[in-house]
Structures are given as structure tokens and as C-alpha cells.
Scaffold this motif. Structure first.
Motif, mmCIF file in Angstrom:
data_model
loop_
_atom_site.group_PDB
_atom_site.id
_atom_site.type_symbol
_atom_site.label_atom_id
_atom_site.label_comp_id
_atom_site.label_asym_id
_atom_site.label_seq_id
_atom_site.Cartn_x
_atom_site.Cartn_y
_atom_site.Cartn_z
ATOM 1 N N UNK A 280 0.841 -1.206 0.000
ATOM 2 C CA UNK A 280 0.000 0.000 0.000
ATOM 3 C C UNK A 280 0.869 1.246 0.000
ATOM 4 N N UNK A 281 1.885 1.267 0.857
ATOM 5 C CA UNK A 281 2.790 2.413 0.906
ATOM 6 C C UNK A 281 3.524 2.588 -0.429
ATOM 7 N N UNK A 282 3.887 1.497 -1.060
ATOM 8 C CA UNK A 282 4.563 1.587 -2.360
ATOM 9 C C UNK A 282 3.650 2.222 -3.401
ATOM 10 N N UNK A 283 2.370 1.820 -3.385
ATOM 11 C CA UNK A 283 1.413 2.420 -4.308
ATOM 12 C C UNK A 283 1.275 3.922 -4.043
ATOM 13 N N UNK A 284 1.163 4.308 -2.756
ATOM 14 C CA UNK A 284 0.973 5.713 -2.420
ATOM 15 C C UNK A 284 2.197 6.550 -2.788
ATOM 16 N N UNK A 285 3.380 6.063 -2.424
ATOM 17 C CA UNK A 285 4.589 6.855 -2.644
ATOM 18 C C UNK A 285 5.058 6.804 -4.101
ATOM 19 N N UNK A 331 14.442 10.946 -5.839
ATOM 20 C CA UNK A 331 15.468 9.969 -5.482
ATOM 21 C C UNK A 331 15.324 9.556 -4.014
ATOM 22 N N UNK A 332 14.892 10.503 -3.157
ATOM 23 C CA UNK A 332 14.672 10.193 -1.743
ATOM 24 C C UNK A 332 13.543 9.186 -1.578
ATOM 25 N N UNK A 333 12.508 9.302 -2.410
ATOM 26 C CA UNK A 333 11.410 8.337 -2.353
ATOM 27 C C UNK A 333 11.891 6.953 -2.778
ATOM 28 N N UNK A 334 12.709 6.897 -3.826
ATOM 29 C CA UNK A 334 13.270 5.617 -4.265
ATOM 30 C C UNK A 334 14.105 4.985 -3.158
#
Length: 366
Positions: A280-285, A331-334
Motif C-alpha cells: 500500500x505504501x509503495x502504491x501511495x509513494x 530519489x529520496x522516495x526511491x
């Protein structure tokens, strides 16, 4: 493609809307403690020679409220105890204690904090990390805020001092997630346990509420006290609040990408890195912060990126973090997702996370 652009825009608009409300709600504490208030400033320390003197001197420099400072040395192998002892010879408000051997089932910091609380004499306990430097009025402001609003726990995120590219790619995500994805921003009116939040670098508790909640013994195995202690307080009927902390303290959390990676890895399993939560967090971010780049030059993708970078800029300004970190945001999100997925895979493989020479099998997020 049109539907994808609308979805990306929606995923970007969600944190932007939550963030706008939270930034309007987020306030710095005002006022001071009453004359009978005593704040015990409690510092767990393990190999903190590089920062402990600055931390302790700032704690002793508090104004507006009576204080004591207690440092718990937890098996340091550097000069930490000697530094604290030298300062204590010139100020009797400072005490140095030695942590007992770590019992089975405890994490090191929770054990040190529990023993610190037992030794403290104050009406309020201010737990800070050894790399935190308090502003002169912080103890008075936090204790006064707790008394004025009948709060059992008050916490704030210190202004993060960021000195390297690796820190810029990791540390600012803390404030972004709290502001953009926590409805109510941890304010006291959000009474639900799941909406509680804090920062383990700086948390003030009212003594009676702390004891009633079971203190750090109630969360003895955690590696994420900033999340678990406020939740414990709310679960036992005590109000908690997250306040603006950038003017209250500063902190150099990590030094470089390797240390930051290890540090965030140890907390991940009690936060985002769960088998059900992380997708879920991966989808959101990824969906809100990264996907719009793949949909350019669609106008909705441009709008999504404007919302995301606008949120990141607003959070950076409020947190008083370096502006040069804002362009690094994708890049910070990655990197953040990389840390979380690494933590989940390691946990599924039975790997234990380590910190300062200790390895822990961290409990899962509730």
C-alpha cells in the motif's frame, strides 16, 4: 493513459491536501511550566563521545523551569562516561549512571530509558537522544504545553542538521511522511491510537501518565519508541500531541548514507515494512511521487508534480531543513522504498537488524 494520469494526480493530491491541513494545525508550544514543575532531562548514551558534551551542556542551559539532567551510559567503549563525569564535577544538576546488563526481551534504548525514569525526580521527564541539542527554553515550553493542554506526552521533530548527500536522500522523508500522510498531524484532537505520533529524539511525558501507561517497560522490545510510546499512552487513556519542533532542538541524526540506511532499516519493520502495509505504501509513494514523471508531458502529470514538490518545499521550510534537498525528492522516495523493501525481505529471511553492536528481532507493526 488518461485514466493513469487521473490516478497519479489523485495520489499526489492526497498528501498535498492532508499536508496543507497539517501545516495549518502544526504549532510550536508556548508558555512555561508552573513553579512546582521539575523537568528531568534523560539521555541514554552508547558510544556518543562526538556529541554528548554539546547535548549535556545545552540541557544544563535550560531556562524558565527547574531541571535535572541524567545520562545513562550503556556500555560505551569510547570516552562518553569520562566526558559526562568531567561536566558533572562543575554542575551538580548532572548525574551519570551506568546501565545494568541488558535483560532478555529488551532493546537497549528502551532499557536505558526505563532505568533513567526510575532514577528521575522530576514531575515531567524529557527523553532526548544524545545527538540532540536543546534550545534554551525547550524544557519550559514542552512542560508548559503539556500542563496547559492536559497532555500525557508531547513530542516534536527537531530541526535535522543534514551535512551530506546521503543524509539529504534519507532524513527529510521523516517530516514529509508525518505531514503528508498522518491525518491530523498527531495533534491531540485525533484521539485514535492509530493516529498517534511522536519523535523518539525528543519526547516529554508527564510522570504520573508515564507510570500509568507502563512506561518503557510496556514497549520494551521496540526499536521505534517515537511511534510506540505515543500509541501506548493513547491506549491507556492519555492525550498525546506532536508539536512543531524545529525551533526547540537540532539533531544530526546520521552521518552519511551507510549510517542512515542502517538506522532507518532497524525501525522499518514497526513502520511501513510489513507484508500487507508495504504494498500500500509503495502504491501511495511511487504512484504519487514517481509515476507522474513517466506520464509527462500530460497536464495532469505536471499538476501532480507541482503538488508534490509544493508539499515537499512547504515541509522543508517548516522543518528548517536545507533547500538543496528539495530537488532530490524523487530519489529520496526511491531510497525510502528501497530501505523498506530491504527490511521486509530481510525479515522474511529471518535476519536480525543491528544497531551499535546489538542485533534485534524487531516486532512487527501492530
Amino acid at each position: 493513459m488518461a485514466d493513469a494520469a487521473w490516478i497519479a494526480l489523485g495520489l499526489a493530491a492526497l498528501p498535498a491536501a492532508i499536508g496543507l491541513v497539517n501545516l495549518l494545525l502544526l504549532r510550536a508550544p508556548r508558555g512555561g511550566g508552573s513553579p512546582d514543575t521539575v523537568v528531568s532531562i534523560l539521555v541514554p548514551a552508547r558510544d556518543e563521545a562526538a556529541s554528548i558534551a554539546t547535548c549535556v551542556e545545552a540541557a544544563l542551559a535550560q531556562q524558565g523551569v527547574a531541571i535535572e539532567v541524567i545520562v545513562m551510559d550503556d556500555a560505551s567503549t569510547d570516552g562518553t562516561p569520562a566526558i559526562v563525569t568531567a561536566i558533572a564535577t562543575r554542575d551538580d544538576r548532572l548525574r551519570l549512571l551506568t546501565a545494568p546488563a541488558l535483560p532478555l526481551g529488551w532493546s537497549g534504548k528502551m532499557h536505558a530509558c526505563a532505568r533513567l525514569a526510575e532514577a528521575a525526580r522530576g514531575t515531567h521527564l524529557l527523553f532526548i537522544d544524545a545527538d540532540v541539542t536543546l534550545a534554551q527554553g525547550t524544557a519550559a515550553a514542552l512542560s508548559g504545553h503539556a500542563q496547559a493542554h492536559r497532555l500525557g506526552l508531547v513530542s516534536g521533530v527537531p530541526r535535522q542538521r543534514i551535512g551530506t548527500l546521503g543524509e539529504g536522500l534519507t532524513v527529510p522523508i521523516i517530516s514529509l511522511l508525518m505531514v503528508g500522510y498522518l491525518p491530523g498531524g498527531g495533534r491531540a484532537f485525533t484521539r485514535f491510537r492509530s493516529l498517534a505520533a511522536g519523535c523518539g529524539q525528543m519526547m516529554l511525558v508527564e510522570r504520573r501518565a508515564y507510570d500509568a501507561a507502563g512506561g518503557h517497560a510496556a514497549i520494551r522490545a521496540t526499536l521505534h519508541d517515537g511511534l510506540m510510546l505515543p500509541r501506548r499512552f493513547r491506549a491507556t487513556g492519555h492525550r498525546t500531541e506532536l508539536v512543531a519542533g524545529a525551533g526547540l532542538a537540532t539533531c544530526r541524526m546520521y552521518r552519511g548514507i551507510a549510517e542512515a540506511w542502517r538506522g532507518f532499516l532497524k525501525n522499518a519493520r514497526e513502520g511501513m515494512a510489513t507484508p500487507f502495509g508495504l504494498p500500500v505504501w509503495t502504491m501511495l509513494l511511487a504512484g504519487g511521487h514517481l509515476w507522474p514523471f513517466l506520464l509527462l508531458p500530460d497536464a495532469r502529470a505536471i499538476a501532480a508534480l507541482a503538488l508534490i514538490f509544493g508539499l515537499r518545499l512547504a515541509v522543508t521550510l517548516r522543518a528548517r531543513e536545507p533547500l538543496w534537498t528539495v530537488p532530490l525528492h524523487p530519489f529520496a522516495v526511491v531510497v525510502a522504498l528501497g530501505i523498506q523493501w530491504t527490511a521486509l525481505v530481510r525479515a522474511l529471511l529471518g535476519r536480525h537488524e543491528g544497531w551499535k553492536g546489538r542485533a534485534y528481532a524487531a516486532p512487527e507493526a501492530p
